[in-house]
Write a protein that holds these residues in place. Structure first.
Motif, short mmCIF file in Angstrom:
data_model
loop_
_atom_site.label_atom_id
_atom_site.label_comp_id
_atom_site.label_asym_id
_atom_site.label_seq_id
_atom_site.Cartn_x
_atom_site.Cartn_y
_atom_site.Cartn_z
N GLU A 10 0.84 -1.20 0.00
CA GLU A 10 0.00 0.00 0.00
C GLU A 10 0.87 1.25 0.00
O GLU A 10 1.78 1.40 0.81
CB GLU A 10 -0.91 0.00 1.22
CG GLU A 10 -1.89 1.17 1.26
CD GLU A 10 -2.83 1.11 2.43
OE1 GLU A 10 -3.56 2.10 2.64
OE2 GLU A 10 -2.83 0.09 3.14
N ARG A 11 0.56 2.14 -0.94
CA ARG A 11 1.27 3.42 -1.01
C ARG A 11 0.38 4.53 -0.46
O ARG A 11 -0.84 4.50 -0.61
CB ARG A 11 1.62 3.75 -2.47
CG ARG A 11 2.79 2.98 -3.01
CD ARG A 11 4.12 3.54 -2.50
NE ARG A 11 4.54 4.69 -3.29
CZ ARG A 11 4.88 5.88 -2.80
NH1 ARG A 11 4.80 6.10 -1.49
NH2 ARG A 11 5.27 6.86 -3.58
N THR A 12 0.99 5.48 0.21
CA THR A 12 0.26 6.66 0.64
C THR A 12 -0.21 7.43 -0.58
O THR A 12 0.36 7.31 -1.67
CB THR A 12 1.16 7.56 1.51
OG1 THR A 12 2.39 7.79 0.80
CG2 THR A 12 1.46 6.90 2.84
N GLN A 13 -1.26 8.22 -0.40
CA GLN A 13 -1.84 8.97 -1.50
C GLN A 13 -1.50 10.46 -1.38
O GLN A 13 -1.32 10.98 -0.29
CB GLN A 13 -3.36 8.80 -1.52
CG GLN A 13 -3.81 7.35 -1.69
CD GLN A 13 -3.37 6.74 -2.99
OE1 GLN A 13 -3.60 7.32 -4.06
NE2 GLN A 13 -2.72 5.59 -2.93
N LYS A 14 -1.40 11.13 -2.52
CA LYS A 14 -1.15 12.57 -2.53
C LYS A 14 -2.37 13.32 -2.01
O LYS A 14 -3.49 12.90 -2.27
CB LYS A 14 -0.82 13.03 -3.94
CG LYS A 14 0.50 12.46 -4.48
CD LYS A 14 0.77 12.90 -5.91
CE LYS A 14 1.14 14.35 -6.00
NZ LYS A 14 1.58 14.73 -7.38
N ARG A 16 0.94 13.72 0.11
CA ARG A 16 1.58 12.81 1.07
C ARG A 16 2.39 13.58 2.11
O ARG A 16 2.98 14.60 1.80
CB ARG A 16 2.53 11.86 0.33
CG ARG A 16 1.86 10.75 -0.42
CD ARG A 16 2.90 9.85 -1.08
NE ARG A 16 3.16 10.27 -2.43
CZ ARG A 16 2.63 9.69 -3.52
NH1 ARG A 16 1.83 8.66 -3.39
NH2 ARG A 16 2.90 10.15 -4.72
N ASP A 42 1.72 11.99 -11.15
CA ASP A 42 1.05 11.40 -9.99
C ASP A 42 2.03 10.89 -8.95
O ASP A 42 1.64 10.64 -7.80
CB ASP A 42 0.16 10.23 -10.44
CG ASP A 42 -1.10 10.69 -11.16
OD1 ASP A 42 -1.41 11.90 -11.08
OD2 ASP A 42 -1.75 9.86 -11.80
N TYR A 43 3.28 10.71 -9.33
CA TYR A 43 4.26 10.12 -8.43
C TYR A 43 5.30 11.14 -7.94
O TYR A 43 6.20 10.77 -7.19
CB TYR A 43 4.97 8.96 -9.13
CG TYR A 43 4.00 8.01 -9.78
CD1 TYR A 43 3.08 7.29 -9.01
CD2 TYR A 43 3.94 7.87 -11.16
CE1 TYR A 43 2.15 6.45 -9.60
CE2 TYR A 43 3.01 7.02 -11.76
CZ TYR A 43 2.12 6.31 -10.98
OH TYR A 43 1.20 5.48 -11.57
N ASP A 45 6.05 14.38 -5.70
CA ASP A 45 5.46 15.11 -4.58
C ASP A 45 6.02 16.52 -4.43
O ASP A 45 5.32 17.42 -4.00
CB ASP A 45 5.68 14.33 -3.29
CG ASP A 45 4.99 12.99 -3.33
OD1 ASP A 45 3.75 12.95 -3.22
OD2 ASP A 45 5.69 11.97 -3.50
N ASN A 221 7.11 3.29 1.57
CA ASN A 221 6.78 4.69 1.84
C ASN A 221 7.91 5.46 2.51
O ASN A 221 7.67 6.37 3.31
CB ASN A 221 5.49 4.76 2.66
CG ASN A 221 4.29 4.33 1.84
OD1 ASN A 221 4.06 4.83 0.74
ND2 ASN A 221 3.54 3.37 2.36
N GLU A 236 8.89 4.19 -8.73
CA GLU A 236 7.58 3.76 -8.24
C GLU A 236 7.40 2.25 -8.39
O GLU A 236 6.83 1.60 -7.53
CB GLU A 236 6.47 4.51 -8.97
CG GLU A 236 5.09 4.39 -8.32
CD GLU A 236 5.02 5.03 -6.94
OE1 GLU A 236 4.11 4.64 -6.15
OE2 GLU A 236 5.84 5.91 -6.62
#
Length: 254
Positions: A10-14, A16, A42-43, A45, A221, A236
């Motif tokens: 599971e990746r954190t979502q923006k 972030r 999308d990747y 930050d 993460n 990613e």
């Protein structure tokens, strides 16, 4: 994602707070930025305009607007901050931040000698108007700091108001956290993590082997920085166990 796979971490979502990818822009054109954001936006930050490249980059305002329209904050590299400070032009630096409507800033002392309390005062002052990232570590490979000093500096800079502290490695990944070969100073990193929460650190890790090492140590993460534009999507896939280096790392053991 384009299709479903089981056992993907599971990746954190923006937006972030952890699991950040900080991309380094070393002078890309507006069109190049648009192309990168089309596929990798999308990747990403946060973006650093490397060292003082913003001083000579054409169409700077237009490029900053492209990032802003994508919801991606940008900051000038810490070397630019140092270039102003060493010339006694800190007030001019503040005016530059205002001119370009910057919401992030980096404070570093990797190229100049500065009393640490003075550095913390710059962090305190800047943090009143922008989000501050502070960089710890020298760009001089001959200056080797013991782990306790890294920890003390990081703690003080976080207390002064830094949002995150950055572990220095330069754009090549061969100083600070790493040996000249690019090998991670494992003992140093693990000592730091005993005292500083991993969520508060961005590890500069431009080389793939370095990225893999940190992901295996901390997880998908982990905050990683100085990522080249063409390496954002490859990174990613490493985070998600979809490249050979981490392919079986996140799969069930039985």
């Amino acid at each position: 994602m384009n299709y479903t796979l089981k056992h993907i971490p599971e990746r954190t979502q923006k937006p972030r707070e952890v699991g950040l990818t900080m991309m380094m822009d070393k002078g890309m054109s507006v069109r190049q930025v648009e192309d990168v954001l089309e596929t990798a936006g999308d990747y990403i930050d946060v973006v650093k305009l490397g060292w003082a490249t913003s001083y000579v980059t054409p169409n700077l305002e237009k490029k900053l607007q492209v990032y802003k329209s994508a919801g991606i904050p940008v900051y000038f590299g810490g070397t630019l901050f140092e270039a102003f400070v060493v010339r006694n032009q800190f007030e001019d630096y503040l005016r530059v931040l205002d001119k370009y409507k910057m919401t992030f800033a980096e404070v570093s002392d990797g190229s100049i000698e500065m009393p640490h309390e003075q550095k913390c005062e710059y962090i305190r002052r800047l943090s009143q108007q922008v989000t501050v990232l502070s960089e710890v570590g020298s760009k001089d490979a001959s200056k080797i700091m013991p782990p306790y000093m890294w920890i003390e500096l990081m703690q003080a800079e976080l207390e002064a108001g830094a949002w995150k502290v950055i572990g220095e490695a330069r754009e090549a990944g061969n100083v600070g956290l790493f040996r000249s070969s690019g090998e991670v100073r494992e003992g140093l990193v693990k000592e730091i993590l005993h005292s500083i929460p991993y969520e508060k650190i961005i590890w500069e890790a431009p080389q793939k082997a370095q990225q893999v090492w940190f992901i295996k140590l901390i997880g998908p993460n982990v905050n990683l920085g100085n990522i080249a534009p063409q390496e954002v999507i490859p990174l990613e896939t490493i985070r998600l166990g979809l490249r050979g280096d981490t392919f079986d790392f996140f799969l069930p053991k039985e």
